[in-house]
Design a protein around this motif. Structure first.
Motif, PDB file in Angstrom:
ATOM      1  N   LEU D  22       0.620  -1.312  -0.012  1.00  0.00           N
ATOM      2  CA  LEU D  22      -0.093  -0.123  -0.073  1.00  0.00           C
ATOM      3  C   LEU D  22       0.601   1.208  -0.017  1.00  0.00           C
ATOM      4  CD1 LEU D  22      -2.606   1.654   0.224  1.00  0.00           C
ATOM      5  CD2 LEU D  22      -2.717   1.101   2.732  1.00  0.00           C
ATOM      6  N   ILE D  63      -5.582  -4.515  -1.341  1.00  0.00           N
ATOM      7  CA  ILE D  63      -5.172  -3.511  -0.914  1.00  0.00           C
ATOM      8  C   ILE D  63      -6.456  -2.501  -0.674  1.00  0.00           C
ATOM      9  CG2 ILE D  63      -3.801  -1.294  -0.714  1.00  0.00           C
ATOM     10  CD1 ILE D  63      -1.639  -3.464  -1.962  1.00  0.00           C
ATOM     11  N   VAL D  67      -8.326  -0.777   2.329  1.00  0.00           N
ATOM     12  CA  VAL D  67      -8.512   0.605   2.772  1.00  0.00           C
ATOM     13  C   VAL D  67     -10.146   0.776   2.795  1.00  0.00           C
ATOM     14  CG1 VAL D  67      -8.287   2.685   1.706  1.00  0.00           C
ATOM     15  CG2 VAL D  67      -6.457   1.082   1.451  1.00  0.00           C
ATOM     16  N   GLU D 105      -0.991   7.090   2.724  1.00  0.00           N
ATOM     17  CA  GLU D 105      -1.095   6.190   1.532  1.00  0.00           C
ATOM     18  C   GLU D 105      -2.465   5.501   1.449  1.00  0.00           C
ATOM     19  OE1 GLU D 105       0.871   6.214   4.132  1.00  0.00           O
ATOM     20  OE2 GLU D 105       0.517   4.439   5.720  1.00  0.00           O
ATOM     21  N   MET D 106      -3.247   5.641   2.533  1.00  0.00           N
ATOM     22  CA  MET D 106      -4.814   5.217   2.167  1.00  0.00           C
ATOM     23  C   MET D 106      -5.377   6.040   1.289  1.00  0.00           C
ATOM     24  SD  MET D 106      -6.070   3.120   5.381  1.00  0.00           S
ATOM     25  CE  MET D 106      -5.092   2.254   6.420  1.00  0.00           C
ATOM     26  N   PHE D 109      -4.155   5.970  -2.155  1.00  0.00           N
ATOM     27  CA  PHE D 109      -4.181   4.816  -2.811  1.00  0.00           C
ATOM     28  C   PHE D 109      -5.706   5.058  -3.698  1.00  0.00           C
ATOM     29  CE2 PHE D 109      -5.709   0.492  -3.627  1.00  0.00           C
ATOM     30  CZ  PHE D 109      -4.709  -0.142  -4.019  1.00  0.00           C
TER      31      PHE D 109
END
Lengths: 204, 204, 204, 204
Positions: D22, D63, D67, D105-106, D109
């Motif tokens: 991720l 991923i 998330v 990153e969440m 993404f």
DNA sequence: GATGAATGAGCTTTCATTCAT
DNA sequence: AATGAATGAAAGCTCATTCAT
């Protein structure tokens, strides 16, 4: 006035690749020959090879077509000659064994790559598509022998299996160093056996 | 009083692995069959398989020995019978085609794995070491035929190549769906062709 | 007397490349579109493309500038009109949705290529350099709305994020087939929401 | 008596991979992050990674699910609280911006990998399959707000596009260093704008 | 004996870019 | 300007084999 077109630079390179890859495949097998192997043997980069053949499988299929065409052509000369049937058999056996000795990669490709890695040829060489020229000439030989009254009239594939299986078997034994004599010295015996197997009773 | 040793648990498992791997190799080829494939088909782990066979190659060699032994045994029955030579040929052809139909993996392993992936058997199966039992029985058949005056006295491998090459060729054609009739219906024609090829002139 | 320079042959070709590459990038993404893809779609060679753009990245940056310029120009017409603020919002939303429908590659390039492949634009399009024309027009719209007392005076980027994020979100949902109605039918609702979000309390 | 199962060693490793990948995907993009990159960042071999995820695409899809699940869970707490609608908006905006800052990153993404590399998610994440938990919670928030008479009754996706597009837009601008103030300081303005956009006229 | 995570080497294939022509 | 063969680097992925448990 030229009959044939000058092959393009690219076409020439294609032929070189076919010849080079044929050698490696025949010697080492399909899966144990890598694309880098082939490229290296030709002094080119692996990537570039893909400008000529879109995949390893397609390359193998082109090789098969090429081998079939070459062998078919050679048998056609025999068919077009006016030898008697018995001598035609001798000629075909002779050229097969000679090829196996002088250009073993051709016969080996047939025996080892084509016959055994069926999955490679499943899509693109269905049936006899890629091996057409070769089989056709054997068929012509056989049909003419029957028409002349020299060979018994039996189903083609019975005769074809004998002919090709036998020759393949001998080449295999030769390759395995299991034959006491060099392959060409078996031409007489083998042709004789084939002739006896296929001839009509009245034929001498 | 037991004639044979009770096979140990471990030996039984070995045999199961050989049988399972034989099927996969014959169906998919040596390089396209993976050790995990084999293990999975047997409900065991890939790692454990290495407790029975130290490598994929060694496993293939064991399989070859096993197939050769099985086919050799079946031919021995024919040899030990008191059929005339001509009928023995019929019997051998018959059992070969029948095996090809009912347990195709055996013949396919011979034709596709053994004959074509020489590098796999180079070390460990030199010469005829691993196909010994099979070849020996064909040799016995041939020698007896000659001794009886039924077959011409020629070099064994000329006859062996004919016999095995022919049968292999027919099975291959059958596998490729190129034969108009089912394989067993060729037994007569094929045996006849072989007999004619090999027999002495005076034999009927 | 010419108003504009006649674009050179080379400049014309550049524009064609930009248009063609825009389409492909928007449809397939930056990394999944190859230079040969682009060249082929334009009937030219990959090598030649490098006579117009020194790299794939530079090409993408030119495209971005071009899209920003086009959209900026269209918004300028709205800004230059004498519509009331509320109607200007409707016009901008309308032209955005209409563009998304009729020339989806423009909006898609913004949303999918520019917003997501930052590394491609890091060097050469720092800050707003390449989307300058577009952002500027939105800024003008907003400042005028505030000056007229129609819109609350807040930080520009709060409003810009709302405006552009919202429109982008709707186009994305449309592209994903998640909207029950066709995109243009949302013009009313969306403009209304934006207007309510931004207007001064006293404005109707 | 424990309510939850202890996660297996393998499951733990899976989670580590998801977390590590991720980060890299969000930072560098899908195509510019390689499997070796990911493996290296986790101190494992690239080959081994395939014991956990059968392809790079499948990894990305896992991923995404993860998330979506995480964000959905956080929004659920807000939904389950008894805050007034206006405060719920603030809370959601707050947690979104906070997440964007602390675990960028969440959100990245979502914005950069999911929204832009559609081909990666085409098979396996059709419609909202992988993003279900997140969207559902937003939907619950909205429906309740309408039921209470706080929000105007409009089509869900009009409101969803506003909400998510806006937040995404702000995070993008923040990431591009285009915002004069740090992201969290926009919570008030942004929530206010959203509330005004969606509320019923009578609501204060 | 049994498991399966782990490794490492290697394979096929792709692609941006260059450059001789 | 134009071509397209050529390169080189790298990517995704597979697999025989090992080894700690």
């Amino acid at each position: 006035m030229r009959e044939e077109e000058q092959p393009s630079k690219k076409e020439q390179r294609r032929q070189q690749i076919i010849a080079g890859a044929l050698k490696l495949f025949a010697r080492k097998g399909f899966y144990t020959t890598t694309i880098p192997d082939i490229a290296r043997s030709l002094g080119m980069s692996a990537g570039n090879l893909y400008n000529y053949f879109r995949s390893k499988e397609l390359l193998a299929q082109e090789i098969l077509r090429s081998v079939s065409s070459y062998l078919g052509r050679r048998i056609r000369y025999v068919n077009e000659s006016d030898l008697p049937t018995r001598e035609k058999i001798r000629s075909i056996v002779g050229l097969y064994f000679e090829t196996a000795l002088r250009e073993p990669e051709m016969i080996d490709f047939f025996l080892r790559i084509y016959l055994s890695n069926r999955e490679v040829f499943r899509e693109g060489c269905e049936g006899m598509v890629c091996v057409n020229e070769f089989v056709t000439e054997i068929m012509i030989f056989f049909d003419e022998g029957v028409a002349r009254g020299d060979l018994r009239n039996q189903e083609f594939f019975s005769a074809f299996g004998l002919f090709m299986g036998y020759l393949g078997g001998m080449v295999f034994l030769g390759g395995e160093q299991m034959l006491p004599k060099p392959l060409p010295e078996y031409v007489d015996e083998v042709s004789e056996n084939i002739y006896r197997a296929l001839k009509t009773p009245e034929a001498s």
